[in-house]
Design an enzyme around this catalytic site. Structure first.
Site, PDB file in Angstrom:
ATOM      1  N   CYS A 116       0.860  -1.167  -0.063  1.00  0.00           N
ATOM      2  CA  CYS A 116       0.005   0.103   0.181  1.00  0.00           C
ATOM      3  C   CYS A 116       0.657   1.181   0.030  1.00  0.00           C
ATOM      4  O   CYS A 116       1.679   1.723   0.970  1.00  0.00           O
ATOM      5  CB  CYS A 116      -0.925  -0.057   1.204  1.00  0.00           C
ATOM      6  SG  CYS A 116      -1.856   1.562   1.337  1.00  0.00           S
ATOM      7  N   CYS A 119      -0.715   4.396   2.208  1.00  0.00           N
ATOM      8  CA  CYS A 119      -0.640   4.187   3.762  1.00  0.00           C
ATOM      9  C   CYS A 119      -0.387   2.973   4.205  1.00  0.00           C
ATOM     10  O   CYS A 119       0.928   2.526   4.078  1.00  0.00           O
ATOM     11  CB  CYS A 119      -2.038   4.866   4.338  1.00  0.00           C
ATOM     12  SG  CYS A 119      -3.344   4.390   3.863  1.00  0.00           S
ATOM     13  N   SER A 120      -1.248   1.836   4.406  1.00  0.00           N
ATOM     14  CA  SER A 120      -1.065   0.810   5.155  1.00  0.00           C
ATOM     15  C   SER A 120      -2.363  -0.119   4.866  1.00  0.00           C
ATOM     16  O   SER A 120      -2.686  -0.828   5.724  1.00  0.00           O
ATOM     17  CB  SER A 120      -0.529   0.703   6.543  1.00  0.00           C
ATOM     18  OG  SER A 120      -1.674   1.474   7.162  1.00  0.00           O
ATOM     19  N   CYS A 121      -3.052   0.078   3.763  1.00  0.00           N
ATOM     20  CA  CYS A 121      -4.174  -0.666   3.702  1.00  0.00           C
ATOM     21  C   CYS A 121      -3.912  -2.154   3.659  1.00  0.00           C
ATOM     22  O   CYS A 121      -2.827  -2.514   2.800  1.00  0.00           O
ATOM     23  CB  CYS A 121      -5.234  -0.283   2.349  1.00  0.00           C
ATOM     24  SG  CYS A 121      -5.910   1.224   2.612  1.00  0.00           S
TER      25      CYS A 121
END
Lengths: 211, 101
Positions: A116, A119-121
């Site tokens: 991702c 961000c951090s999906c």
């Protein structure tokens, strides 16, 4: 051994970690302030926040491993999973909510890896919270540019002929990798197979373990 | 971020602190209540600029973004936040002292 690389370990052999008893930072004070405002405004309750944390803590890569093991052994489920992973995993009790989940099949020809960049999906419904490295600037920046090198650092050396596909998650879409079933596992049942499925193998930065 | 040069992928990991888990929970609850979307979270994160990624931790960036989104959504005002921040700071320097529950 005063000058070797163990200098940063405590006498117990564990790395030193800062305690959480330092004075509160500005951002920790903001967490408290935002949480209390949300409770005062009736958006949520303390009990609901605790329940949400408990539910998050209960999720782990063993959930995803069950999905992979079933995909390896149940042809009808495998078909359903690749057709609509949100629905297939919801049916197993791992609800991803309104988001779209896409299962990616690793084969001898194609290796998929998930990142991702924004961000951090992450498919939390199957894997729990993402590891720190998944959220790191280095992983997010480099995986889309030099995936083979990043994979090699994770110990995954792919033959030159293997196609590497990098999948960048979006806010509304999550990916889970279905790793290749290891050789020599013909006689294993679903539970034994699930034990071979690592977290990293479902991100694409690892392979399923050999039995 | 995507495609820029960077060093080795760090292999260290840490247990999440309670305050970090709470930030995560607040995000999930507030977005499920319709007060903002993941896109809103990302917009504020990106508006912070590259420097924030060097100077703030992951959940520090998140609580900052969650707060900004909640103010924009009208859940509370900047004045209410300021009052509450002052109140929290006045309770004491540790998490235990500052927690009201």
């Amino acid at each position: 051994m005063p000058h070797d690389h163990h200098d940063h370990l405590s006498p117990s052999g564990h790395p030193y970690r800062p305690d959480n008893d330092h004075p509160l930072t500005y951002w920790q004070q903001m967490e408290i302030a935002v949480r209390e405002l949300l409770i005062e405004k009736g958006v949520t309750t303390a009990a609901e926040i605790s329940a949400q944390i408990d539910a998050m803590d209960a999720r782990s890569p063993t959930d995803g491993a069950k999905v992979v093991a079933r995909a390896w052994t149940d042809p009808a489920f495998r078909e359903a999973l690749f057709a609509d992973a949100s629905a297939a995993t919801r049916e197993m009790g791992f609800d991803i909510g309104p988001m779209r989940l896409i299962a990616l099949e690793n084969t001898a020809e194609v290796h998929n890896v998930v990142v991702c960049t924004l961000c951090s999906c992450y498919p939390r419904n199957l894997l729990g919270l993402p590891p720190d490295w998944y959220k790191s600037r280095a992983y997010r920046a480099r995986t889309v540019k030099e995936p083979r090198k990043v994979l090699a650092e994770f110990g995954v050396d792919l033959p030159d002929g293997t196609t590497v596909r990098v999948h960048d998650s979006t806010a509304d879409m999550r990916y889970v990798v279905i790793p290749m079933r290891p050789e020599g596992t013909e006689g294993l049942d679903e539970e034994a197979l699930a034990a071979l499925v690592t977290r990293d193998s479902m991100i694409g930065t690892g392979l399923a373990k050999a039995p | 971020m995507g495609g820029t040069a960077a060093g080795p992928v760090p292999d260290a990991s840490h247990d999440f602190a309670l305050w970090e888990k709470r930030v995560d929970a607040l995000l999930v609850i507030a977005s499920s209540e319709g007060h903002f979307t993941v896109d809103g979270l990302r917009r504020v994160l990106e508006d912070m600029g590259e420097e924030a990624f060097e100077t703030m931790s992951y959940y520090e960036r998140w609580i900052s973004s969650v707060n900004q989104n909640l103010i924009e959504a009208g859940v509370y005002t900047t004045a209410e936040l300021a009052t509450k921040m002052t109140e929290v700071a006045a309770r004491g320097p540790t998490y235990g002292e500052a927690a009201s529950d």
